[in-house]
Write an enzyme that holds these catalytic residues in place. Structure first.
Site, PDB file in Angstrom:
ATOM      1  N   SER A  15     -67.408  44.536  53.370  1.00 12.23           N
ATOM      2  CA  SER A  15     -68.603  45.302  53.340  1.00 12.23           C
ATOM      3  C   SER A  15     -68.842  46.093  54.721  1.00 12.23           C
ATOM      4  CB  SER A  15     -69.775  44.269  53.519  1.00 12.23           C
ATOM      5  OG  SER A  15     -69.616  43.352  54.364  1.00 12.23           O
ATOM      6  N   TYR A  46     -73.642  42.359  52.761  1.00 18.29           N
ATOM      7  CA  TYR A  46     -73.642  42.106  51.422  1.00 18.29           C
ATOM      8  C   TYR A  46     -74.236  40.610  51.345  1.00 18.29           C
ATOM      9  CZ  TYR A  46     -70.466  45.816  49.778  1.00 18.29           C
ATOM     10  OH  TYR A  46     -70.040  47.354  49.180  1.00 18.29           O
ATOM     11  N   GLY A  47     -74.255  39.959  52.174  1.00 16.52           N
ATOM     12  CA  GLY A  47     -74.413  38.526  52.211  1.00 16.52           C
ATOM     13  C   GLY A  47     -75.921  38.212  51.456  1.00 16.52           C
ATOM     14  N   CYS A  77     -63.332  40.155  51.841  1.00 18.21           N
ATOM     15  CA  CYS A  77     -64.688  39.686  51.997  1.00 18.21           C
ATOM     16  C   CYS A  77     -65.076  38.869  51.074  1.00 18.21           C
ATOM     17  CB  CYS A  77     -65.674  41.069  51.618  1.00 18.21           C
ATOM     18  SG  CYS A  77     -67.392  40.561  51.432  1.00 18.21           S
ATOM     19  N   ASN A  78     -65.483  37.591  51.733  1.00 17.55           N
ATOM     20  CA  ASN A  78     -65.686  36.424  50.979  1.00 17.55           C
ATOM     21  C   ASN A  78     -67.006  36.711  49.974  1.00 17.55           C
ATOM     22  OD1 ASN A  78     -64.363  33.820  52.327  1.00 17.55           O
ATOM     23  ND2 ASN A  78     -64.697  35.345  53.862  1.00 17.55           N
ATOM     24  N   THR A  79     -67.947  37.182  50.346  1.00 21.39           N
ATOM     25  CA  THR A  79     -68.910  37.443  49.598  1.00 21.39           C
ATOM     26  C   THR A  79     -68.642  38.348  48.403  1.00 21.39           C
ATOM     27  OG1 THR A  79     -70.272  37.788  51.406  1.00 21.39           O
ATOM     28  CG2 THR A  79     -71.386  38.436  49.475  1.00 21.39           C
ATOM     29  N   GLU A 164     -71.995  43.121  63.445  1.00 24.71           N
ATOM     30  CA  GLU A 164     -71.662  44.346  63.121  1.00 24.71           C
ATOM     31  C   GLU A 164     -72.471  45.323  64.050  1.00 24.71           C
ATOM     32  OE1 GLU A 164     -71.408  46.267  59.999  1.00 24.71           O
ATOM     33  OE2 GLU A 164     -69.903  44.835  59.416  1.00 24.71           O
ATOM     34  N   CYS A 198     -66.430  33.783  56.063  1.00 26.95           N
ATOM     35  CA  CYS A 198     -66.976  35.098  56.062  1.00 26.95           C
ATOM     36  C   CYS A 198     -65.853  35.896  56.992  1.00 26.95           C
ATOM     37  CB  CYS A 198     -68.567  35.279  56.583  1.00 26.95           C
ATOM     38  SG  CYS A 198     -68.756  36.975  57.056  1.00 26.95           S
ATOM     39  N   THR A 199     -65.510  37.166  56.531  1.00 25.78           N
ATOM     40  CA  THR A 199     -64.367  37.724  57.432  1.00 25.78           C
ATOM     41  C   THR A 199     -65.060  38.227  58.736  1.00 25.78           C
ATOM     42  OG1 THR A 199     -64.534  39.427  56.203  1.00 25.78           O
ATOM     43  CG2 THR A 199     -63.158  38.005  55.657  1.00 25.78           C
ATOM     44  N   HIS A 200     -66.263  38.392  58.968  1.00 29.26           N
ATOM     45  CA  HIS A 200     -67.081  38.645  60.063  1.00 29.26           C
ATOM     46  C   HIS A 200     -66.559  37.644  61.274  1.00 29.26           C
ATOM     47  CE1 HIS A 200     -68.692  42.172  57.691  1.00 29.26           C
ATOM     48  NE2 HIS A 200     -69.084  42.424  58.728  1.00 29.26           N
TER      49      HIS A 200
HETATM   50  N1  DGL Z   1     -67.549  39.785  55.576  1.00 25.75           N
HETATM   51  C1  DGL Z   1     -68.171  39.557  54.351  1.00 25.75           C
HETATM   52  C2  DGL Z   1     -67.656  38.206  54.004  1.00 25.75           C
HETATM   53  O1  DGL Z   1     -66.565  37.512  54.239  1.00 25.75           O
HETATM   54  C3  DGL Z   1     -69.558  39.806  54.246  1.00 25.75           C
HETATM   55  C4  DGL Z   1     -70.553  40.202  55.395  1.00 25.75           C
HETATM   56  C5  DGL Z   1     -71.738  40.762  54.715  1.00 25.75           C
HETATM   57  O2  DGL Z   1     -71.765  41.956  54.530  1.00 25.75           O
HETATM   58  O3  DGL Z   1     -72.649  39.844  54.362  1.00 25.75           O
HETATM   59  O4  DGL Z   1     -68.273  37.471  53.186  1.00 25.75           O
END
Ligand code: DGL
Length: 281
Positions: A15, A46-47, A77-79, A164, A198-200
């Site tokens: 995302s 996206y979460g 992206c996990n979501t 972000e 979550c990859t962030h």
């Molecule tokens: N990096 C994304 C993940 O791994 C989602 C972050 C987001 O857009 O909320 O879930």
């Protein structure tokens, strides 16, 4: 589709910036391949979005990477892995081109658990969407059995905006890190292993580690996904042979390209040149 045997780069999608934590580890382990990274920064996070929206944005991004010739795409992206992967694998791929592959990040992470957790008490930090989907508890039960792990989850809606917006150190970040860590250990004080789902979140890992009780392990998703991809390509030589080997990295963002490049350089620890791509709803 007649382009089923097309060769091309590995597509990596997120995302926003978070998937760069996965890309970095993949490139370190497999530098010979070409990569195209796509961050949908204009529509992140996206979460907090619905299942339908995450699916439709993700499908659009995957199709774009396919059009650029990628034989395989990693949903870094996990979501998106939680809400879109299955439908894309089971429906869209069949229609688009069954010889291509789309892989997610949840399964490889869950596979690691028995190697890391000693007491079976696992904590998951993730976005609201991933937590609500129960993808981690479900995948853990599927792979390791219902009784194998005691899983507690906490949604951390403030962490992605911090990352972000380049605010992943300092007092504000410290406050929100402590807040969610405290919530998780209230749910289960025995947790010995934490999945940053979550990859962030790896950008916040130094702050998270400071708040954790001694002896608690953090699973490094980037390294895990990179190893799992290497293993996949060893087992699937027909896919490996379709990936071009120029060692290039191309970055696409739906946001402003210079702004993306500036922050992406912090994640990648190297020079980034980005291109803008526009998606219409
Ligand atoms: N990096 C994304 C993940 O791994 C989602 C972050 C987001 O857009 O909320 O879930």
């Amino acid at each position: 589709m007649s382009n089923s045997l097309k060769r091309g780069a590995i597509g990596v999608f997120d995302s926003g910036y978070g998937g760069l934590t996965i890309l970095k580890e993949i490139v370190e382990l497999l530098p010979q391949y070409d990569y195209i990274y796509l961050g949908d920064n204009a529509r992140a996070p996206y979460g907090t979005r619905s299942f339908e929206t995450v699916y439709s944005y993700t499908a659009q991004a995957v199709e774009h990477l396919f059009e650029l010739g990628c034989p395989m795409v990693i949903l870094a992206c996990n979501t998106a892995s939680a809400k879109a992967l299955r439908t894309i694998q089971q429906n869209d791929l069949l229609e688009y081109d069954p010889s291509r592959r789309v892989l997610g990040v949840i399964r490889p992470t869950v596979e690691q658990l028995p190697n890391i957790s000693k007491n079976g008490h696992v904590g998951v930090f993730a976005t609201r969407g991933t937590v609500a989907s129960s993808s981690y508890p479900l995948e853990i039960a599927k792979l390791h059995g219902d009784q194998s792990f005691c899983v507690s989850q906490v949604a951390c809606p403030m962490w992605v905006p911090l990352v972000e917006n380049n605010e992943f150190s300092g007092k504000g970040a410290e406050y929100f890190v402590k807040k969610y860590v405290d919530q998780l250990f209230l749910l289960d004080p025995k947790i010995d292993t934490i999945i940053l789902g979550c990859t962030h979140y790896p950008l916040l890992a130094p702050l998270i580690a400071k708040e954790l009780p001694e002896g608690v392990s953090l699973i490094s998703q980037g390294e895990t996904v990179a190893l799992s991809l290497a293993n996949y390509l060893e087992r699937h030589t027909e896919m490996r042979d379709r990936i071009t080997t120029g060692g290039t990295l191309r970055y696409l963002t739906t946001e402003q390209k210079d702004h993306f490049a500036k922050l992406a350089e912090i994640f990648m620890d190297s020079k980034v040149c980005a291109e803008h791509v526009e998606f219409h709803e």
